[in-house]
Design an enzyme around this catalytic site. Sequence first.
Site, PDB file in Angstrom:
ATOM      1  N   ARG A  68       0.689  -1.354   0.154  1.00 39.82           N
ATOM      2  CA  ARG A  68       0.213  -0.423   0.290  1.00 39.82           C
ATOM      3  C   ARG A  68       0.946   1.491   0.314  1.00 39.82           C
ATOM      4  O   ARG A  68       0.426   2.505  -1.064  1.00 39.82           O
ATOM      5  CB  ARG A  68      -1.178   0.503   1.165  1.00 39.82           C
ATOM      6  CG  ARG A  68      -2.320  -0.751   1.233  1.00 39.82           C
ATOM      7  CD  ARG A  68      -3.062  -1.204   1.908  1.00 39.82           C
ATOM      8  NE  ARG A  68      -4.156  -1.365   1.911  1.00 39.82           N
ATOM      9  CZ  ARG A  68      -4.979  -1.741   2.625  1.00 39.82           C
ATOM     10  NH1 ARG A  68      -5.056  -1.541   4.350  1.00 39.82           N
ATOM     11  NH2 ARG A  68      -6.274  -2.281   2.354  1.00 39.82           N
ATOM     12  N   LYS A 231     -14.550 -13.908   6.231  1.00 43.98           N
ATOM     13  CA  LYS A 231     -15.454 -12.730   6.407  1.00 43.98           C
ATOM     14  C   LYS A 231     -16.746 -13.084   5.235  1.00 43.98           C
ATOM     15  O   LYS A 231     -16.989 -12.460   4.682  1.00 43.98           O
ATOM     16  CB  LYS A 231     -15.108 -11.906   5.399  1.00 43.98           C
ATOM     17  CG  LYS A 231     -14.060 -10.653   6.658  1.00 43.98           C
ATOM     18  CD  LYS A 231     -13.367  -9.509   6.384  1.00 43.98           C
ATOM     19  CE  LYS A 231     -12.474  -9.062   6.903  1.00 43.98           C
ATOM     20  NZ  LYS A 231     -11.481  -7.927   6.147  1.00 43.98           N
ATOM     21  N   GLY A 384      -7.351  -8.064   0.953  1.00 47.98           N
ATOM     22  CA  GLY A 384      -5.666  -7.591   1.585  1.00 47.98           C
ATOM     23  C   GLY A 384      -5.276  -9.264   1.603  1.00 47.98           C
ATOM     24  O   GLY A 384      -3.946  -9.732   1.324  1.00 47.98           O
ATOM     25  N   GLY A 407     -12.163  -4.434   0.746  1.00 50.54           N
ATOM     26  CA  GLY A 407     -13.413  -3.610   1.048  1.00 50.54           C
ATOM     27  C   GLY A 407     -14.254  -2.748   0.259  1.00 50.54           C
ATOM     28  O   GLY A 407     -15.544  -3.399  -0.114  1.00 50.54           O
TER      29      GLY A 407
HETATM   30  P1  ADP Z   1      -9.724 -11.235   1.925  1.00 52.93           P
HETATM   31  O1  ADP Z   1      -8.871 -10.298   3.338  1.00 52.93           O
HETATM   32  O2  ADP Z   1      -8.461 -11.565   1.285  1.00 52.93           O
HETATM   33  O3  ADP Z   1     -10.700 -11.026   1.890  1.00 52.93           O
HETATM   34  P2  ADP Z   1     -10.783 -12.215   4.571  1.00 52.93           P
HETATM   35  O4  ADP Z   1     -10.558 -11.559   5.384  1.00 52.93           O
HETATM   36  O5  ADP Z   1     -12.516 -12.663   4.220  1.00 52.93           O
HETATM   37  O6  ADP Z   1      -9.787 -13.242   2.800  1.00 52.93           O
HETATM   38  O7  ADP Z   1     -10.281 -13.653   4.977  1.00 52.93           O
HETATM   39  C1  ADP Z   1      -9.059 -14.289   5.458  1.00 52.93           C
HETATM   40  C2  ADP Z   1      -8.676 -15.347   6.357  1.00 52.93           C
HETATM   41  O8  ADP Z   1      -9.683 -16.390   6.128  1.00 52.93           O
HETATM   42  C3  ADP Z   1      -6.747 -16.110   6.293  1.00 52.93           C
HETATM   43  O9  ADP Z   1      -6.740 -15.449   7.465  1.00 52.93           O
HETATM   44  C4  ADP Z   1      -7.666 -17.809   6.210  1.00 52.93           C
HETATM   45  O10 ADP Z   1      -6.737 -18.000   6.869  1.00 52.93           O
HETATM   46  C5  ADP Z   1      -8.943 -17.204   7.053  1.00 52.93           C
HETATM   47  N1  ADP Z   1      -9.411 -18.913   5.570  1.00 52.93           N
HETATM   48  C6  ADP Z   1      -9.378 -19.726   4.741  1.00 52.93           C
HETATM   49  N2  ADP Z   1     -10.222 -20.465   5.127  1.00 52.93           N
HETATM   50  C7  ADP Z   1     -10.467 -20.687   6.323  1.00 52.93           C
HETATM   51  C8  ADP Z   1     -11.314 -21.583   6.496  1.00 52.93           C
HETATM   52  N3  ADP Z   1     -11.661 -22.501   6.024  1.00 52.93           N
HETATM   53  N4  ADP Z   1     -11.600 -21.456   8.175  1.00 52.93           N
HETATM   54  C9  ADP Z   1     -11.040 -20.604   9.048  1.00 52.93           C
HETATM   55  N5  ADP Z   1     -10.437 -19.864   8.492  1.00 52.93           N
HETATM   56  C10 ADP Z   1     -10.469 -20.036   7.551  1.00 52.93           C
HETATM   57 MG    MG Z   2      -9.271  -9.504   5.179  1.00 52.29          MG
END
Ligand code: ADP
Ligand code: MG
Length: 427
Positions: A68, A231, A384, A407
């Site tokens: 960033r 999320k 992220g 987001g």
């Molecule tokens: P992004 O930031 O790419 O949008 P999120 O913030 O929604 O993604 O989620 C990212 C997190 O999701 C990572 O830290 C990862 O470890 C977690 N994650 C992925 N698969 C699972 C799972 N099956 N159970 C729990 N956490 C998970």
């Molecule tokens: Mg995230």
Amino acid sequence: MTLKGEKSVLITENDRTAVPIQRDFSSILQFKEKKSITDLDLRNKKVLVRVDFNVPLDEYGNITDSRRIRMTLPTIHYLLNENCKIILLSHLGRPDGKIKDAFRTDPIYKRLKEYLPFVNVDKADDCVGPEVERMVSKMKRGEILVLENPRFHPNEKKCDPEFSKQLSDLADVYVTDAFATAHRRHASTYGVCPFFKEKGYGFLMEKELKFLSNCLNKPKRPFTIILGGKKVNDKLDVIKYLLGLADAVLIGGGMAYTFLLAMGYNIGKSIRDLSKLDNIRDYLETARSYNTKIFLPRDVVVCDELDYPSEIKNVPITEIRDNHVGVDIGEETIEYYKKVLSKSSQVVWQGPLGVFERKEFENGTKEIARHLIENEIYTVIGGGDSAAAFEKFGFQDDVSFISTGGGASLEIMKGTLLPAIACLTDK
Ligand code: ADP
Ligand code: MG
């Protein structure tokens, strides 16, 4: 509705009776009517630059991913060439309106000094007030002042006009490069705008909006969206907007288990969002009437305990037991998703497909990422943590584009107007 036992393809290859709908993403093009940094008269000016340097920090306060910051360097260099006094303002984390040392912008300031060794960079201990005003008044052209975290003031999130005015009094012109915060109506992203006559967006903002608007307004088809991460709540709201826009939605990561639960599968101790079960059933139904196929894992990697697993295995989704935690997509699903992706001309990826931070559970995310790169499939990475996964694998330079704002890009996919753009000066 009994979906249990159905194949993961909820809408089958020959179910093409549905009519594609044309979603309207023209709102994202609004930025073209606004002044960009190159439309502003910046020569010798004092410029308040809102950036989003909300970077991940480790337990010692070291920056673990500085993308960033690096991505805004073109804007900073441009302003230096224009002989500006540059006042940089970014939030960091969520200090909840209180001064918390862990959220001070010092690591950002130090990293900037490394990136700009020939520039005089200074740091203030607040973002408003007499001491900041004094430091600004002493600045010379071609110098940078990094302000303290505006979220130390509760008035930042409240978008308080008095606080906004104080911030705006520091400079003549306002430039925003804070794409990742562009969907927020905060004092420093939005509230300041009425107090500036001249305000425009920087090069990072432009790049982000161009990539996303191309993906959404003129998608190269077939267009596939990968949704993973944890999320669930945020991302589920987006799915209904994707129906009819994307040709395929591949579900993985923590997202998958709430879907599987909604379809009647046992998901053991896997992550879930119970408040969304009815919405999911709705989306699955609605997807049938559009030309969007939703794909779910056929098998997953499970373990007995996330921190110190004594057992890790690949199981079909019908064999997830009460003591299992689902942590990655399985081997069969990887192959199956690769096939869908091979046919895709454009991919937007939001959320890792497993707990990629752990070597044992990175396989799904890594294999799908590698497949996209090796097959040169046009891919934009949203979230992220998805970006962090690409960095971890060393794939960050091989993918088409990695956004700095998960987001914000999700909001855009919902068709939301970005307040931080709407308030800029018209061309
Ligand atoms: P992004 O930031 O790419 O949008 P999120 O913030 O929604 O993604 O989620 C990212 C997190 O999701 C990572 O830290 C990862 O470890 C977690 N994650 C992925 N698969 C699972 C799972 N099956 N159970 C729990 N956490 C998970
Ligand atoms: Mg995230």
